[in-house]
Every structure is written in C-alpha cells, then in structure tokens.
Write a protein that holds these residues in place. Structure first.
Motif, PDB file in Angstrom:
ATOM      1  N   ARG A 422       0.837  -1.201   0.000  1.00  0.00           N
ATOM      2  CA  ARG A 422       0.000   0.000   0.000  1.00  0.00           C
ATOM      3  C   ARG A 422       0.872   1.251   0.000  1.00  0.00           C
ATOM      4  O   ARG A 422       1.895   1.334   0.688  1.00  0.00           O
ATOM      5  CB  ARG A 422      -0.903   0.023   1.243  1.00  0.00           C
ATOM      6  N   VAL A 423       0.460   2.229  -0.802  1.00  0.00           N
ATOM      7  CA  VAL A 423       1.172   3.505  -0.839  1.00  0.00           C
ATOM      8  C   VAL A 423       1.161   4.114   0.568  1.00  0.00           C
ATOM      9  O   VAL A 423       0.092   4.229   1.191  1.00  0.00           O
ATOM     10  CB  VAL A 423       0.483   4.454  -1.843  1.00  0.00           C
ATOM     11  N   PRO A 424       2.330   4.492   1.114  1.00  0.00           N
ATOM     12  CA  PRO A 424       2.371   5.006   2.493  1.00  0.00           C
ATOM     13  C   PRO A 424       1.963   6.474   2.597  1.00  0.00           C
ATOM     14  O   PRO A 424       2.695   7.320   3.129  1.00  0.00           O
ATOM     15  CB  PRO A 424       3.829   4.787   2.891  1.00  0.00           C
ATOM     16  N   CYS A 428      -6.080  12.737   6.774  1.00  0.00           N
ATOM     17  CA  CYS A 428      -6.885  12.888   7.988  1.00  0.00           C
ATOM     18  C   CYS A 428      -8.286  13.399   7.612  1.00  0.00           C
ATOM     19  O   CYS A 428      -8.554  13.734   6.453  1.00  0.00           O
ATOM     20  CB  CYS A 428      -6.209  13.846   8.967  1.00  0.00           C
ATOM     21  N   GLY A 429      -9.173  13.441   8.600  1.00  0.00           N
ATOM     22  CA  GLY A 429     -10.539  13.867   8.352  1.00  0.00           C
ATOM     23  C   GLY A 429     -10.637  15.295   7.850  1.00  0.00           C
ATOM     24  O   GLY A 429     -11.650  15.675   7.249  1.00  0.00           O
ATOM     25  N   ASN A 430      -9.597  16.105   8.085  1.00  0.00           N
ATOM     26  CA  ASN A 430      -9.605  17.496   7.637  1.00  0.00           C
ATOM     27  C   ASN A 430      -8.903  17.679   6.288  1.00  0.00           C
ATOM     28  O   ASN A 430      -8.666  18.806   5.846  1.00  0.00           O
ATOM     29  CB  ASN A 430      -8.932  18.383   8.695  1.00  0.00           C
ATOM     30  N   GLU A 438       5.715   4.385   8.805  1.00  0.00           N
ATOM     31  CA  GLU A 438       4.790   3.666   9.679  1.00  0.00           C
ATOM     32  C   GLU A 438       3.446   4.386   9.676  1.00  0.00           C
ATOM     33  O   GLU A 438       3.389   5.615   9.553  1.00  0.00           O
ATOM     34  CB  GLU A 438       5.336   3.605  11.107  1.00  0.00           C
ATOM     35  N   PRO A 439       2.331   3.652   9.821  1.00  0.00           N
ATOM     36  CA  PRO A 439       1.015   4.307   9.878  1.00  0.00           C
ATOM     37  C   PRO A 439       0.945   5.307  11.036  1.00  0.00           C
ATOM     38  O   PRO A 439       1.256   4.946  12.184  1.00  0.00           O
ATOM     39  CB  PRO A 439       0.056   3.127  10.100  1.00  0.00           C
ATOM     40  N   ILE A 451      -7.830   8.828  10.547  1.00  0.00           N
ATOM     41  CA  ILE A 451      -6.793   8.597   9.531  1.00  0.00           C
ATOM     42  C   ILE A 451      -7.237   7.490   8.576  1.00  0.00           C
ATOM     43  O   ILE A 451      -7.717   6.441   9.008  1.00  0.00           O
ATOM     44  CB  ILE A 451      -5.457   8.184  10.186  1.00  0.00           C
ATOM     45  N   ARG A 452      -7.088   7.736   7.276  1.00  0.00           N
ATOM     46  CA  ARG A 452      -7.321   6.684   6.280  1.00  0.00           C
ATOM     47  C   ARG A 452      -6.128   6.653   5.327  1.00  0.00           C
ATOM     48  O   ARG A 452      -5.513   7.684   5.042  1.00  0.00           O
ATOM     49  CB  ARG A 452      -8.617   6.929   5.508  1.00  0.00           C
TER      50      ARG A 452
END
Length: 864
Positions: A422-424, A428-430, A438-439, A451-452
């Motif tokens: 997955r592309v790192p 965020c919601g904003n 790292e996530p 966070i998505r």
C-alpha cells in the motif's frame, strides 16, 4: 583422505533418482551454502531474480538457475565467499489474477469475500506456493543460502519499500496527477508500458467525413479521417494534420464539427501526424491515445474521458453511454451510415495491446495516479554506463538499455489493486496528507485521529527495483550490506532489461551510491520445438520437473548451460537433454573402469614422466591442459556453451574414447603410471564439470581417493601449462587419423570388430604404428602384399577374406536408400527456403558421410 570404493560398489548404470536428492540434503545439512559475512575471503554475491509466487517454475527459471548456480559453484571452488541469495516476488497483479480465478470457480468474488478474508486467502497462497518454489529450486540443485531467504512481502522488505517511497517523496520526486495510462478494464488498474503484450488483430479501418466550417471547396467537403476505433471519436477534441502536408494546409486554424455529437474541433498542425497513414488527417482524442495526449498538450486541447474504468462508454447525454466499447462501435457505424458520413470501410491488420496477465485489451485513458520523476536517476545511470560501472554480456544489450533510458518518462508507480504494498500516504478527516513509513496515529498538522490510507498499491517493479540491497538489510547498515554489496551478477532475459535491470541500477546508484552489480548476463529465451513461445495456455510449455524425472537434473542443467548465452532464442530439443543423460552414464562407466584397476594409487600430479614415457599419457595431459584453460575461459567470459562443449569434448572424445581405450590393458595390469594419469585426469574432469553437473560429479568424486569430503569444497583445477606438449599432440593426432581410417575400412568390409593385418612403412614412428595397431584391433606385420591402401599413412590393411559379405551388401542397400531420400530433400527448393540453416547443414553433413561410407564399401568389394 578417504579410500576409494571398488567398482562392485557401483551400480552398472547411472541413476539420477537414486543420488540427487541425497546429495542436496547432505550439502544443505553441512551448511555448505551458507555465506559468512565475516570471512576474510573475497566476496561474490548474486541475488537470484525472485520468481513470481504464482505457481510452478518453468523452463526459463530452469535455464536461469543453471547459469546462477554454475557461477556460484565455480566461484566457491576458486576460493570466494559466495552468497547466493534466494527469494520470491509477490507479483501483485499476477497473483491477484490467479486468486480471483480460483474464487470465480468457487462462485464468488473478492468483493463478496471482503478485504480481510481476501488477505487471509492471499497469505495462505504465499505459504503454499512459496514452499513449492523453494522445493523446485532445490530439485534444480541451486546452492542457495536458505538462511537468508527473502520475500517482497516480508516485514523487513515492506519496511525497505516504504523507506524508498518516503525518501523519493522528500526529494520532491513523487507526485499525484491525472495523465494517460495503460488501463486494464479487467483488473481495473493501470499497468506499465512494458507489461503490455502486443497481438495482431484483423479489424476494419473506417473512413469518416468530419464537416468543416469555412469557405472553399475543401471546407465544403469537410475532412475525411481514417480510424480503427470509431467509438473513441465521441471523445475527440481536435483534428491534426502534418504542417508540411499541402493537402490540408488551408484547413489549419479552421474548425471541424464532430459527427453525431456536434462538438467544435480546432484543426491544428503537428509534426507527429503521419502523412501516409489513412488520409493523412488525424482525429485527436487526448483522453484515449498516448500520442493524441501529447498533441493535445502541445495545442491546449480539451481532455475528455470517454470511457468508464470497466471499459463501458462514458458519454453522458448520448445514446452510446454505458455500452461496452464494441457495442458502441457498431451503433456509431450505423448512425454514421444513416447520416451519410461513413465514406468507406477496408480491412486493416494492426497490433493491439493486451494486459500481459489477464490478456484483456488495454484501454489508454486518463487516470489520477502516483508518479515518480526519473530525470536525476536516469542521468546518473547513463553516466555510470559511460564510466563502465556495469558490463553487459553480450555487449549489444547495453544499447537496448541506454536507448530506453534516454527516452524515459516519469514512472507511473501506482496500481489499483487489493494485493501489494500500500502507498504510504495517509489522509486525515480534515484533508491533510501525511507520508510516513509507519502508519501515523494522528495527523501531524491538526492532530486529528481520523486517519485513512490511500487505497493504491505500488507497482511490483517498484519493490523489485530495490532487490539487490533491500535483501541485504537496507535501510539498516547491516553486516550483510557492508560485506556483500555491491553484488556481482544479474542474469535475466532481454524483456526484463527495462522493467527491472535498469530500475535496479537507478535505485542502487541513488540509495547506495554504487551500481548494484558489476555484470549483466542476458540469456536467450527457450521456445517450443515449433518456434512458438512456451506457454501453458498454448499447450507449448515444457515442465522442467518432467524432464528431470526422465533424464535427471544434471542433464537439464548441462543442456541449459549449452544454450543459455546463444546469440538468438533456441527451440527446445528434448533429444539434446537426453544426450547429456547419456554423457552422465559415459562418465559413470569411465569411473568404473578406472576403479577396477588393481592397487589403485591416489590422484596426484604425475611425477614419473621422463623422455620415452607413454605417448598416450603425455597426449591426454596436454589435452587436459587445453580443457582446463577452455572451460575456465568460457565461464569467465560468460560463454558457457564454450565451457560445457570443451569439457564434453575432452571427457567423451579424448579421455573416454581414446585415452582409456589406449590404456585399458595397462590399467588392468595395475600399471601405476596409467593409474596416476587416469586418476589425475578424472579428478580434474569432475572438478571442471561440477558447476554444470553437480550431482553426478559429486557422486563419482566421492568414490575416488580425495582430500575433501565434498567436491563442491575442492579447488578449481589450476592452469596446467607444464603439460602442454605440441609434439605429443601432433604424434597422437597421427594415431587418431590412422585408427579412424582403419575402423572405417573395417566397417566397410563388414568385418568383425577384431582381427586383420596392418602393414605400415618401416620409417613411420614405431609408437604410432604399435599404438595404431592396438587401437585398430589389428596385427602389425612387416609385409602385406594385398589389402586396402591407406590414406593416413603409407601402408595397407587387410581383413579376413569374405568376412561379412552379406552384411556389407545389406549395409550398402540401407545407405543407398537413405542417401537417395536425403538428396531428394536437399534438392527441394521449398525445404531449403523454409528449414533452419542448422537443419540444412546437418543434412548436408549426413549426405557427405553416407557418400563416403558407400565409397568405402565399394572399395572393399574391389579389394583383391
């Protein structure tokens, strides 16, 4: 030192099934493949090209493994600390296709399964197929360091991939933008230019009239456009003509009207337009053709996306919206005919791009993707080539590499798949973007914990580009990385040069400051026996495991080495693999003969040769000297066919057929000189052949007096210039020529294998005369007033009168029939035109051989 076994301990014939698995297990259990990063020996490193984790290995893998492993074994025998590092690749798009096909057979889809259960299914596949690949590499005899096995989806490797992405992003080289890509409607993902397979299609070229606004005859008649894909005209935004084309010069700057839609299309002049294609006028569809996209960018034309991601038309408000492309094409043609705008149709053959994994027709379309800028890395790679940092074998492939680099564009590194890295990149919601190895737990800008992660995965070749250093522990400064980077060799097929080799060179220079390997060997591709590509779907594939089951690994490996570095692709010929199986048995029988000599001595450099020593001993040692030099040079120069051919010729023709035949009686009598020379030659021969045929050589060597427990630990034969004897070679050459003639006359006479009389000129060297008579199985006499005259030396040979008359006549009839068939085939112009040159050459040689044999038979008939 261990004692030799007796020939009674040996089966009468070589059986690969009985020995191969056992030897591999012993080598591995003794840790002979494990590299020591701390040893003081010079290092030699190869990271095996990771096979895709999609199923079984194929003939290409078998050939490639033979190349790598022969070099690994050769370098170990030359005192190097060898790291032969194994691994396999997750092959995202290919593996996802395999698993989706499995799900389809089960009546479900990945969407119905859900992401979590799909990931579990993938993990189970990795474990199952990964083990299968490893076992197959063991069967092939690959002396890999399994303690360092790597997988592109293991946690350490994933960290390397994420580190590279973040580093590129921090350099400002990674960006996201909408651009035209190769889109696979089946996989719903972009794919690389290099992963498009081109296939010939027989279609129709449609000539369509576009009305033009303006004055004059040309404008009134409009402009006719030729296209093979009329459905894409719905997304046209311009028309282009070549600026030097006088037919259309007056139209440049005017406006055409798009049929069926009514959109106004500016007419522009652009050098990219081919005046000789179709009518010389081009409809410009920037959203669905790479060249059109470039023309559109140069002339600020609108870009319309006329197709959905699943291949259906995306033309809101038109009756074609939502139709599959081919259905839309048929409707468009009907409507153009109704409006009188279809001028004509004609057959058209052209190349169409297909996805190399699922074979769906590729649709060029605009998609928002992740891109990596290539200018800086490209320039470093070109400079490294100019500085000679990487050597190519054959050299011509460096031009392929450089030509591609110089036309390099930004790299589309994103893929729209469920499987892969997955592309790192996180949001965020904003709406803030975070790029992190790292996530992140929260947004670094606003602290939001909502966070998505970006849904895209990275192109498999992005992770593979890091292989030579990520496998050694990068980004950490590991002991392995310090000891074994840069590596020494990358061997692969030519279609991977741009996909992989070039990218490894670029990333190695960027992150490590050095090219990742010193040498690149481009091996041939193996075709089916009929010249088609090997493919399971075409039914032309050959399973290497079946060949190993029939002939053994050594035979397959020796054949692979004999063809790997051919200047052109080779058609698979199973009889050649079978030939190397017979060669293994030849070595086996030669060893049995030598072991049968009573009171055998240890193999050592012969020390008792003085003037007057046996001619055959001096000759074979001289030939051994030549063989050692030739085999060594072939390996060092990446002409492995020269090595295996030299070893084969020495073993079969010179050592077995001539020398052992010449010393057979001396060995049976326990002659220590003959024993010494025979053991010395056999010992060196097994060392020379070991990189190519590891199992049979290890088995035979284990039966000789020796210094090491394993042949793979023994040293490579030293140069043997002290044995070079031009005089012995010349004199023994006279023997060989004379014996060959004696045997030919014996065959022509239909005589039994022994018996007959030979008279030679008294001035002929007595060594030559006596040895020739012994090998020719005839009695040397002082005078002979009848018989067949000889061409090789002054003299005559005679065989028992009347021997084999009936057999000789039968042989003459057979030869005459075969000769007539062969001559008829060679006289056929169609055969000579269509048959490969090597086939014609072999037939011509066979014809000449049969003619000579008939001449000898006829001469025997006329013998007094």
């Amino acid at each position: 030192m261990k004692h030799a076994q007796t020939p009674t301990d040996m089966p009468k014939a070589f059986d690969p099934k009985a020995i191969e698995a056992g030897w591999y297990a012993r080598w591995e259990s003794e840790g002979l493949f494990v590299a020591n990063a701390r040893s003081g020996r010079p290092k030699f490193t190869m990271c095996f090209p990771p096979p895709n984790i999609t199923g079984e290995l194929h003939m290409g893998h078998a050939l490639q493994t033979a190349i790598y492993d022969l070099l690994a074994r050769y370098k170990r025998m030359n005192g190097f600390e060898v790291l032969f590092l194994p691994g396999y690749d997750h092959a995202a798009i290919a593996t996802q296709n395999v698993i989706e096909k499995q799900l389809a057979r089960e009546g479900t889809t990945k969407e119905e399964l859900g992401r979590e259960r799909f990931d579990a299914r993938v993990q189970a596949w990795y474990e199952q197929v990964g083990a299968t690949i490893i076992n197959q590499l063991r069967v092939l005899g690959a002396s890999m360091d399994w303690s360092r096995l790597r997988f592109t989806m293991d946690s350490r490797y994933v960290r390397s991939v994420m580190t590279a992405f973040v580093a590129f992003h921090e350099r400002g080289w990674i960006y996201r933008a909408p651009r035209i890509v190769n889109w696979c409607p089946r996989d719903r993902s972009a794919i690389s230019d290099l992963e498009v397979e081109w296939e010939e299609h027989h279609d129709t070229l449609y000539y369509i009239r576009y009305p033009v606004r303006g004055d004059g005859d040309l404008a009134a008649g409009g402009v006719v456009i030729a296209t093979v894909r009329p459905e894409t005209m719905l997304a046209d935004t311009g028309i282009a003509v070549n600026p030097s084309d006088d037919r259309y010069r007056a139209l440049v700057g005017k406006t055409a009207i798009l049929p069926l839609v009514g959109r106004e299309l500016p007419i522009v002049a652009d050098e990219a337009v081919e005046k000789d294609f179709g009518t010389g006028a081009l409809k410009v569809t920037p959203g669905h053709d790479p060249m059109d996209y470039d023309i559109g960018q140069r002339h600020s034309l609108d870009v319309l996306n006329g197709m959905h991601l699943d291949g259906r038309m995306n033309v809101p408000g038109l009756p074609y919206d939502g139709l599959p492309a081919l259905e839309a094409r048929a409707r468009v043609i009907e409507d153009l005919k109704a409006e009188g705008l279809l001028v004509k149709e004609e057959p058209y053959t052209h190349q169409v791009g297909h996805c190399d994994r699922c074979h769906t027709v590729i649709e060029p379309l605009i998609s928002e993707q992740w891109w990596l800028r290539m200018e800086t890395m490209r320039d470093k790679a070109v400079a490294a080539s100019a500085a000679g940092k990487v050597s190519w074998h054959p050299e011509r492939y460096e031009r392929t590499y450089l030509d591609w680099l110089r036309g390099l564009r930004d790299w589309n590194i994103g893929r729209q798949l469920w499987l892969g890295h997955r592309v790192p990149v996180y949001y965020c919601g904003n709406g803030h973007q975070i790029v992190s190895i790292e996530p992140p737990r929260q947004c670094t800008e606003c602290g939001s914990s909502e966070i998505r992660q970006d849904p895209d995965v990275l192109d498999t070749w992005f992770s593979s580009a890091l292989w030579p250093f990520a496998t050694l522990g990068w980004p950490d400064e590991t002991e392995d990385l310090k000891a074994f980077y840069p590596t020494d060799l990358n061997a692969t097929a030519r279609e991977i040069i741009n996909l992989w080799v070039s990218r490894m060179i670029m990333t190695g220079l960027e992150f490590m400051g050095e090219a990742p390997f010193h040498d690149v060997a481009i091996h041939c591709q193996v075709q089916a026996s009929d010249g088609r590509r090997m493919s399971k779907s075409l039914g032309t594939g050959v399973d290497p495991r079946q060949l190993i089951d029939r002939y053994g690994t050594d035979a397959l490996r020796a054949w692979s080495a004999s063809v790997a570095m051919s200047t052109q692709d080779v058609r698979f010929d199973e009889s050649r693999v079978e030939g190397y199986r017979r060669f293994c048995n030849k070595l086996w029988n030669a060893t049995r003969l030598i072991l049968a000599s009573p009171g055998t001595r240890a193999a050592q450099v012969p020390g008792m040769f003085e003037a007057g020593a046996h001619l055959e001993d001096r000759w074979i040692l001289s030939r051994l000297s030549f063989a050692v030099a030739a085999v060594t040079a072939g390996i060092e120069n990446f002409t492995f066919q020269d090595s295996i051919n030299a070893a084969y010729a020495f073993a079969w023709n010179e050592f077995c057929d001539w020398y052992l035949e010449a010393v057979k009686d001396r060995l049976r009598a326990g002659d220590p000189v003959a024993q010494d020379v025979a053991y010395f030659c056999l010992d060196n021969l097994l060392r020379l052949l070991h990189p190519f045929m590891p199992f049979v050589t290890e088995e035979l060597w284990s039966r000789l007096p020796r210094e090491h427990d394993y042949l793979m630990q023994a040293s490579w034969p030293e140069p043997l210039e002290r044995f070079d004897e031009a005089e012995a070679e010349e004199v023994f050459g006279q023997v060989m020529t004379l014996v060959d003639e004696l045997r030919a006359h014996r065959q022509a006479a239909g005589a039994p294998p022994r018996g007959g009389m030979l008279q030679l000129d008294p001035l002929l060297d007595r060594k030559v005369a006596e040895l020739s008579a012994r090998l020719g199985q005839v009695e040397l006499v002082g005078a002979l007033d009848h018989g067949t005259p000889l061409a090789a030396a002054p003299g005559r040979v005679s065989f028992p009168s009347g021997a084999g008359d009936a057999r000789r006549e039968k042989e003459k009839a057979r030869l005459q029939g075969d000769l007539e068939k062969t001559e008829a085939k060679l006289a056929n112009p169609d055969f000579r035109e269509k048959a490969p040159a090597d086939v014609v050459s072999r037939l011509e040689a066979r014809r000449d051989s049969m003619r000579a044999a008939l001449d000898r038979l006829n001469a025997a008939d006329s013998e007094p």
